[in-house]
Scaffold this motif. Structure first.
Motif, PDB file in Angstrom:
ATOM      1  N   ASP A 196       0.748  -1.372  -0.054  1.00 34.51           N
ATOM      2  CA  ASP A 196      -0.040   0.077  -0.157  1.00 34.51           C
ATOM      3  C   ASP A 196       0.859   1.215  -0.064  1.00 34.51           C
ATOM      4  OD1 ASP A 196      -2.392  -1.553  -0.183  1.00 34.51           O
ATOM      5  OD2 ASP A 196      -2.509  -1.352   2.153  1.00 34.51           O
ATOM      6  N   LYS A 197       2.112   1.325   0.686  1.00 34.46           N
ATOM      7  CA  LYS A 197       2.843   2.470   0.511  1.00 34.46           C
ATOM      8  C   LYS A 197       3.585   2.736  -0.801  1.00 34.46           C
ATOM      9  CE  LYS A 197       6.848   4.378   3.012  1.00 34.46           C
ATOM     10  NZ  LYS A 197       8.052   4.115   3.937  1.00 34.46           N
ATOM     11  N   MET A 198       3.650   1.647  -1.379  1.00 35.39           N
ATOM     12  CA  MET A 198       4.187   1.895  -2.831  1.00 35.39           C
ATOM     13  C   MET A 198       3.146   2.465  -3.859  1.00 35.39           C
ATOM     14  SD  MET A 198       6.385  -1.584  -3.712  1.00 35.39           S
ATOM     15  CE  MET A 198       6.153  -1.165  -5.434  1.00 35.39           C
ATOM     16  N   LYS A 199       1.881   2.200  -3.386  1.00 35.44           N
ATOM     17  CA  LYS A 199       0.840   2.657  -4.366  1.00 35.44           C
ATOM     18  C   LYS A 199       0.677   4.198  -3.789  1.00 35.44           C
ATOM     19  CE  LYS A 199      -4.171   1.982  -5.180  1.00 35.44           C
ATOM     20  NZ  LYS A 199      -5.411   1.409  -4.946  1.00 35.44           N
ATOM     21  N   VAL A 200       0.426   4.406  -2.779  1.00 39.20           N
ATOM     22  CA  VAL A 200       0.459   5.870  -2.284  1.00 39.20           C
ATOM     23  C   VAL A 200       1.739   6.616  -2.686  1.00 39.20           C
ATOM     24  CG1 VAL A 200       0.680   7.288  -0.154  1.00 39.20           C
ATOM     25  CG2 VAL A 200      -0.756   5.259  -0.079  1.00 39.20           C
ATOM     26  N   ASN A 201       2.846   6.081  -2.836  1.00 35.65           N
ATOM     27  CA  ASN A 201       4.061   6.819  -3.538  1.00 35.65           C
ATOM     28  C   ASN A 201       4.196   6.944  -4.959  1.00 35.65           C
ATOM     29  OD1 ASN A 201       5.189   7.033  -0.846  1.00 35.65           O
ATOM     30  ND2 ASN A 201       6.618   5.372  -1.409  1.00 35.65           N
ATOM     31  N   TYR A 202       3.350   6.088  -5.459  1.00 35.54           N
ATOM     32  CA  TYR A 202       3.124   6.181  -6.935  1.00 35.54           C
ATOM     33  C   TYR A 202       1.980   7.110  -7.264  1.00 35.54           C
ATOM     34  CZ  TYR A 202       1.582   4.911 -11.496  1.00 35.54           C
ATOM     35  OH  TYR A 202       1.263   4.894 -13.050  1.00 35.54           O
ATOM     36  N   GLU A 203       1.021   7.266  -6.536  1.00 35.38           N
ATOM     37  CA  GLU A 203      -0.028   8.344  -6.570  1.00 35.38           C
ATOM     38  C   GLU A 203       0.549   9.787  -6.403  1.00 35.38           C
ATOM     39  OE1 GLU A 203      -3.362   6.815  -4.361  1.00 35.38           O
ATOM     40  OE2 GLU A 203      -3.718   5.273  -5.671  1.00 35.38           O
ATOM     41  N   VAL A 204       1.435   9.608  -5.393  1.00 33.08           N
ATOM     42  CA  VAL A 204       1.597  11.035  -4.921  1.00 33.08           C
ATOM     43  C   VAL A 204       2.769  11.461  -6.285  1.00 33.08           C
ATOM     44  CG1 VAL A 204       3.531  12.451  -3.599  1.00 33.08           C
ATOM     45  CG2 VAL A 204       1.496  10.846  -2.716  1.00 33.08           C
ATOM     46  N   MET A 205       3.595  10.556  -6.793  1.00 30.17           N
ATOM     47  CA  MET A 205       4.405  10.999  -7.868  1.00 30.17           C
ATOM     48  C   MET A 205       3.501  11.379  -9.079  1.00 30.17           C
ATOM     49  SD  MET A 205       7.579  10.923  -6.750  1.00 30.17           S
ATOM     50  CE  MET A 205       8.575  11.162  -8.087  1.00 30.17           C
TER      51      MET A 205
END
Length: 60
Positions: free
Chosen positions: A2-11
């Motif tokens: 989930d952290k990777m998904k959040v980081n991807y969405e932020v980027m």
């Protein structure tokens, strides 16, 4: 995961903001060139100087 998904969405959001900012800057620059040409055609030196200063500031 989930952290990777959040980081991807932020980027992705940051990239979208960058693209939008760049498109707006280019539009303003093109518009200023048109107005500068019009000021030159009319012989309006004060307007020409104002617009060229605006263009210089936009490029910074």
């Amino acid at each position: 995961m989930d952290k990777m998904k959040v980081n991807y969405e932020v980027m992705l959001g940051l990239y979208a903001e960058f693209v939008l900012d760049e498109a707006i800057r280019k539009y303003k620059e093109e518009h200023l060139y048109i107005e500068i040409d019009n000021a030159l055609a009319k012989g309006d030196e004060p307007k020409f100087l104002e617009l060229t200063n605006e263009l210089k500031a936009l490029r910074l």
